[in-house]
Write an enzyme that holds these catalytic residues in place. Structure first.
Site, PDB file in Angstrom:
ATOM      1  N   ARG A 114     131.601  25.392  16.887  1.00 13.38           N
ATOM      2  CA  ARG A 114     132.912  25.811  16.394  1.00 13.38           C
ATOM      3  C   ARG A 114     134.017  24.854  16.859  1.00 13.38           C
ATOM      4  O   ARG A 114     134.929  24.539  16.110  1.00 13.38           O
ATOM      5  CB  ARG A 114     133.205  27.242  16.860  1.00 13.38           C
ATOM      6  CG  ARG A 114     134.567  27.760  16.421  1.00 13.38           C
ATOM      7  CD  ARG A 114     134.822  29.186  16.885  1.00 13.38           C
ATOM      8  NE  ARG A 114     133.991  30.142  16.183  1.00 13.38           N
ATOM      9  CZ  ARG A 114     132.933  30.743  16.693  1.00 13.38           C
ATOM     10  NH1 ARG A 114     132.546  30.483  17.931  1.00 13.38           N
ATOM     11  NH2 ARG A 114     132.243  31.601  15.994  1.00 13.38           N
ATOM     12  N   TYR A 115     133.960  24.441  18.124  1.00 14.25           N
ATOM     13  CA  TYR A 115     134.961  23.541  18.682  1.00 14.25           C
ATOM     14  C   TYR A 115     134.340  22.151  18.804  1.00 14.25           C
ATOM     15  O   TYR A 115     133.176  22.007  19.164  1.00 14.25           O
ATOM     16  CB  TYR A 115     135.411  24.032  20.063  1.00 14.25           C
ATOM     17  CG  TYR A 115     135.933  25.447  20.056  1.00 14.25           C
ATOM     18  CD1 TYR A 115     137.198  25.741  19.559  1.00 14.25           C
ATOM     19  CD2 TYR A 115     135.149  26.497  20.541  1.00 14.25           C
ATOM     20  CE1 TYR A 115     137.671  27.046  19.562  1.00 14.25           C
ATOM     21  CE2 TYR A 115     135.616  27.802  20.548  1.00 14.25           C
ATOM     22  CZ  TYR A 115     136.884  28.072  20.050  1.00 14.25           C
ATOM     23  OH  TYR A 115     137.353  29.360  20.050  1.00 14.25           O
ATOM     24  N   ARG A 118     132.255  21.012  22.168  1.00 15.03           N
ATOM     25  CA  ARG A 118     131.261  21.854  22.827  1.00 15.03           C
ATOM     26  C   ARG A 118     130.470  22.667  21.810  1.00 15.03           C
ATOM     27  O   ARG A 118     130.954  22.942  20.700  1.00 15.03           O
ATOM     28  CB  ARG A 118     131.922  22.792  23.846  1.00 15.03           C
ATOM     29  CG  ARG A 118     133.022  23.680  23.309  1.00 15.03           C
ATOM     30  CD  ARG A 118     133.943  24.104  24.445  1.00 15.03           C
ATOM     31  NE  ARG A 118     135.018  24.995  24.047  1.00 15.03           N
ATOM     32  CZ  ARG A 118     136.191  24.570  23.575  1.00 15.03           C
ATOM     33  NH1 ARG A 118     136.422  23.281  23.408  1.00 15.03           N
ATOM     34  NH2 ARG A 118     137.141  25.435  23.274  1.00 15.03           N
ATOM     35  N   CYS A 127     118.240  40.547  26.285  1.00 20.89           N
ATOM     36  CA  CYS A 127     119.003  40.627  27.525  1.00 20.89           C
ATOM     37  C   CYS A 127     118.326  41.626  28.466  1.00 20.89           C
ATOM     38  O   CYS A 127     117.604  42.525  28.006  1.00 20.89           O
ATOM     39  CB  CYS A 127     120.427  41.129  27.258  1.00 20.89           C
ATOM     40  SG  CYS A 127     121.418  40.078  26.187  1.00 20.89           S
ATOM     41  N   CYS A 131     124.835  45.843  26.440  1.00 18.28           N
ATOM     42  CA  CYS A 131     126.178  46.415  26.497  1.00 18.28           C
ATOM     43  C   CYS A 131     126.455  47.124  25.178  1.00 18.28           C
ATOM     44  O   CYS A 131     126.181  46.582  24.100  1.00 18.28           O
ATOM     45  CB  CYS A 131     127.210  45.308  26.736  1.00 18.28           C
ATOM     46  SG  CYS A 131     126.871  44.274  28.172  1.00 18.28           S
ATOM     47  N   CYS A 134     128.708  45.071  22.646  1.00 16.94           N
ATOM     48  CA  CYS A 134     128.346  43.671  22.447  1.00 16.94           C
ATOM     49  C   CYS A 134     128.758  43.169  21.065  1.00 16.94           C
ATOM     50  O   CYS A 134     128.465  43.811  20.048  1.00 16.94           O
ATOM     51  CB  CYS A 134     126.842  43.496  22.623  1.00 16.94           C
ATOM     52  SG  CYS A 134     126.275  41.803  22.358  1.00 16.94           S
ATOM     53  N   ARG A 136     127.495  40.639  19.609  1.00 18.68           N
ATOM     54  CA  ARG A 136     126.319  40.143  18.894  1.00 18.68           C
ATOM     55  C   ARG A 136     125.263  41.240  18.730  1.00 18.68           C
ATOM     56  O   ARG A 136     124.084  40.954  18.534  1.00 18.68           O
ATOM     57  CB  ARG A 136     125.693  38.957  19.654  1.00 18.68           C
ATOM     58  CG  ARG A 136     126.535  37.692  19.617  1.00 18.68           C
ATOM     59  CD  ARG A 136     125.725  36.460  19.988  1.00 18.68           C
ATOM     60  NE  ARG A 136     126.556  35.273  19.948  1.00 18.68           N
ATOM     61  CZ  ARG A 136     126.900  34.543  21.009  1.00 18.68           C
ATOM     62  NH1 ARG A 136     126.456  34.875  22.210  1.00 18.68           N
ATOM     63  NH2 ARG A 136     127.671  33.484  20.876  1.00 18.68           N
ATOM     64  N   ASP A 297     136.040  42.625  20.495  1.00 23.08           N
ATOM     65  CA  ASP A 297     135.824  42.140  19.134  1.00 23.08           C
ATOM     66  C   ASP A 297     135.544  43.296  18.177  1.00 23.08           C
ATOM     67  O   ASP A 297     135.224  44.415  18.596  1.00 23.08           O
ATOM     68  CB  ASP A 297     134.658  41.149  19.120  1.00 23.08           C
ATOM     69  CG  ASP A 297     134.956  39.911  19.953  1.00 23.08           C
ATOM     70  OD1 ASP A 297     136.018  39.303  19.741  1.00 23.08           O
ATOM     71  OD2 ASP A 297     134.127  39.567  20.827  1.00 23.08           O
ATOM     72  N   ASP A 334     139.415  36.477  20.153  1.00 22.94           N
ATOM     73  CA  ASP A 334     138.631  35.641  19.254  1.00 22.94           C
ATOM     74  C   ASP A 334     138.963  36.117  17.843  1.00 22.94           C
ATOM     75  O   ASP A 334     138.593  37.230  17.448  1.00 22.94           O
ATOM     76  CB  ASP A 334     137.134  35.802  19.541  1.00 22.94           C
ATOM     77  CG  ASP A 334     136.421  34.474  19.624  1.00 22.94           C
ATOM     78  OD1 ASP A 334     136.739  33.604  18.790  1.00 22.94           O
ATOM     79  OD2 ASP A 334     135.577  34.290  20.514  1.00 22.94           O
ATOM     80  N   LYS A 341     139.463  31.175  19.625  1.00 27.47           N
ATOM     81  CA  LYS A 341     140.217  31.987  20.577  1.00 27.47           C
ATOM     82  C   LYS A 341     141.671  31.566  20.616  1.00 27.47           C
ATOM     83  O   LYS A 341     141.992  30.379  20.515  1.00 27.47           O
ATOM     84  CB  LYS A 341     139.633  31.835  21.982  1.00 27.47           C
ATOM     85  CG  LYS A 341     138.240  32.391  22.160  1.00 27.47           C
ATOM     86  CD  LYS A 341     137.810  32.239  23.614  1.00 27.47           C
ATOM     87  CE  LYS A 341     136.380  32.708  23.807  1.00 27.47           C
ATOM     88  NZ  LYS A 341     135.408  31.808  23.141  1.00 27.47           N
TER      89      LYS A 341
END
Length: 383
Positions: A114-115, A118, A127, A131, A134, A136, A297, A334, A341
């Site tokens: 995206r950037y 990076r 995981c 959470c 989450c 995702r 999000d 975001d 962000k």
């Protein structure tokens, strides 16, 4: 490595080595509504209804997290983060399966660019804990894939190697520390051969949720990259920094890996200034730099965790009055759809009617500040 082997590798990592007999409540990760009810963490009368949540979004609560939950407190902030809730089945019109737009910026499987400088490398989609908020959650969890194939990793790293503008590689997922040391080392050593990558960053919840995954072998594997290594911990409440978690953090730091933290601002978990202050001070005391405070999000079924931007900005403004710069994270959103962000904290600068400035201090008081020489000359007619 075939699909069965990849599933077995991360599964063994999450479960950890055998530690001898323990009580039923503490001997393994609870991976179903039934197991959570048997452990006394859910009302058995609600378990049948909650199976619909479990069918859509994975459930996993480690023994370390179980030990932090107060089952007698219906508003326990740790329980709220990890125990399934029927409200997760309520999808609001504004919510999105891919709320921050990863898919639109994914040139190869598992990679997000995206950037410019990076990339994210999503090595796996599981995981040690899941959470309930989450972002995702539609793509991460049991039955939604395992580790990336060797072929996908080859393609992703070839993409990185061909682009000298990529300065930083961020391992994410899923949780990278759920992989074996062997698997992490294989990726790290491949990155060592890419000279324009200078920084390796790891995003993880393992140090607080499954500290047994923080081993000298995994840390040495990451250091084999030869890069500057940063580990960003996900911590939402000061109670998550238990004694085992702090020991894991100390091991990370002793290995020469810098530690930062990101926090999600969550209704019913940390949405008051006292709780946030306590968390940020606990992080700094453990030599963990608070990095981001994320506005939640627009992930499906997470509306009960979200608070308004107005309230979030007010909380952050109050927090900024209490903490030094070293303890204050950046409050960010975001932007839905993949637009990146942006900071949400109030601007401290505004122009005045005389081409000068008004500066707002942390308490909101206004103070004049003169325009610079270049600003004055530009504002004044020259003929």
């Amino acid at each position: 490595m075939n699909e069965d082997s990849r599933h077995r590798e991360w599964g063994e990592a999450i479960q950890g080595p055998p530690e001898g007999p323990r009580s039923a409540r503490n001997d393994a990760t609870s991976k179903s509504v039934a197991e959570l009810a048997a452990a006394g963490l859910l009302d058995p009368a609600r378990a049948q209804a909650l199976r619909a949540v479990e069918a859509r979004y994975s459930v996993a609560v480690t023994p370390e997290i179980v030990a932090l939950i107060d089952p007698a407190d219906p508003a326990d902030p740790i329980a709220r983060q990890f125990l399934p809730d029927l409200r997760e089945l309520e999808t609001r019109p504004e919510e999105r399966a891919d709320p921050i737009g990863d898919d639109a910026f994914s040139p190869t499987e598992g990679l997000v660019h995206r950037y410019e400088d990076r990339v994210l490398l999503k090595l796996l989609s599981v995981c040690p804990v899941y959470c309930r908020f989450c972002f995702r959650r539609e793509s991460v969890g049991l039955g939604k894939g395992a580790a990336l194939s060797d072929e996908a990793i080859d393609e992703a790293l070839a993409y990185v190697a061909a682009r000298p503008e990529i300065f930083e590689v961020i391992l994410t997922g899923g949780d990278p520390l759920a992989l074996s040391a062997r698997r992490l080392r294989a990726v790290a050593e491949r990155l060592a051969a890419i000279p324009h990558v200078a920084v390796l960053r790891i995003h993880t919840r393992a140090p607080t949720a499954a500290p047994r995954l923080v081993t000298a072998e995994r840390l040495a594997a990451l250091r084999a990259s030869g890069k500057a290594v940063y580990m960003v911990l996900h911590v939402n409440h000061a109670r998550e920094l238990s004694a085992p978690a702090r020991d894991a953090v100390a091991l990370i730091q002793t290995a020469g890996i810098s530690t930062l933290a990101q926090t999600v601002l969550l209704a019913g978990v940390n949405d008051d200034v006292d709780t946030l202050e306590q968390l940020m001070r606990a992080l700094v005391t453990a030599q963990i730099k608070p990095y981001y405070l994320h506005h939640p999000d627009l992930a499906p079924g997470t509306g009960h965790f979200r608070l308004s931007l107005e309230r979030g900005r007010a909380l952050y403004g109050a927090l900024a009055q209490r903490l030094s710069g070293i303890a204050l994270p950046s409050y960010v959103l975001d932007i839905p759809g993949g637009f990146g962000k942006v900071p949400l904290q109030r601007s401290h600068l505004e122009g005045d009617e005389k081409n000068g400035w008004i500066v707002h201090d942390r308490a909101g008081r206004r103070h004049p500040y003169p325009a610079g020489e270049r600003e004055q000359s530009r504002a004044s007619p020259q003929d």
